[in-house]
Design a protein around this motif. Sequence first.
Motif, PDB file in Angstrom:
ATOM      1  N   THR A  18       0.784  -1.314   0.146  1.00 30.39           N
ATOM      2  CA  THR A  18      -0.057   0.036   0.058  1.00 30.39           C
ATOM      3  C   THR A  18       0.946   1.438   0.042  1.00 30.39           C
ATOM      4  O   THR A  18       0.623   2.183  -0.605  1.00 30.39           O
ATOM      5  CB  THR A  18      -0.811   0.049   1.071  1.00 30.39           C
ATOM      6  N   ARG A  19       1.844   1.199   0.759  1.00 26.30           N
ATOM      7  CA  ARG A  19       2.714   2.316   0.864  1.00 26.30           C
ATOM      8  C   ARG A  19       3.569   2.543  -0.453  1.00 26.30           C
ATOM      9  O   ARG A  19       3.628   3.856  -1.102  1.00 26.30           O
ATOM     10  CB  ARG A  19       3.969   2.308   1.964  1.00 26.30           C
ATOM     11  N   LEU A  22       0.670   4.200  -2.805  1.00 28.93           N
ATOM     12  CA  LEU A  22       0.393   5.527  -2.509  1.00 28.93           C
ATOM     13  C   LEU A  22       1.768   6.281  -2.795  1.00 28.93           C
ATOM     14  O   LEU A  22       1.467   7.748  -3.202  1.00 28.93           O
ATOM     15  CB  LEU A  22       0.314   5.790  -0.864  1.00 28.93           C
ATOM     16  N   THR A  67      -5.165   2.009  -2.739  1.00 29.47           N
ATOM     17  CA  THR A  67      -4.856   1.480  -1.413  1.00 29.47           C
ATOM     18  C   THR A  67      -5.434   0.208  -0.980  1.00 29.47           C
ATOM     19  O   THR A  67      -4.985  -0.568  -0.277  1.00 29.47           O
ATOM     20  CB  THR A  67      -5.287   2.652  -0.083  1.00 29.47           C
ATOM     21  N   HIS A  68      -6.491  -0.171  -1.632  1.00 26.35           N
ATOM     22  CA  HIS A  68      -7.345  -1.464  -1.423  1.00 26.35           C
ATOM     23  C   HIS A  68      -7.724  -1.942  -2.782  1.00 26.35           C
ATOM     24  O   HIS A  68      -8.906  -2.059  -2.933  1.00 26.35           O
ATOM     25  CB  HIS A  68      -8.549  -1.205  -0.556  1.00 26.35           C
TER      26      HIS A  68
END
Length: 158
Positions: A18-19, A22, A67-68
Motif C-alpha cells: 500500500t505504501r 501511495l 490502497t485497497h
Amino acid sequence: MPEAINSLFARIRGLQATRERLGRLAGGQLVPLPADVVAHLADLESWGFSQRWVDLQRDLWILVFATHPDQAPVLFGDQRESLAEPALRRLFLDYDAAYDLAADDPRIDDLARRIGAATRERYGPGGELPQLDAASQIPGSSRARSATRPRRGEGSTR
C-alpha cells in the motif's frame, strides 16, 4: 503462535505494498480507474450531480483502488448498485445539494434521518449496518462479508 506471526508478516507485506502504491500516486503516477468506474463518473454528471461531487468521487475511487485494490471492486459495485435505485439516487443528489445549506437549515436534520433510514433498509434487517473491516480500516460491503445475509425484500420480516 506461528499463525499469529504469519498473519503479522502478511499484514506488514500488505502495508508495504500500500505504501508503494501511495508513493506512486503521490509522485503523479495515477492508477488508471477501471472502465466501469469511468463510465459511472460520466453517469453521475448526466444524473445531475455537481462537478464538485463528481471530482470527489473520482478522487475517492483513485485512492480506494490504489490502497485497497482487492476490496475496491466490491465497494464500487455496492455504490453503483445503490445509485441504480432511483430513491437512493435522489438521496445522494440531495446530499450533494446539502453542501450549500446553512448548518442550522432544518433540511439537514431531515436529510440525516432519511440517510439513516435508507442505510438501515439497504444493509439488513434489524438495523445491522456495514461494519468496519478490521484488517483494512475501511467500511466493508455487507455482501463481501456475507453473501447469505438477506437483502431488502429477501427473507426480511419487516
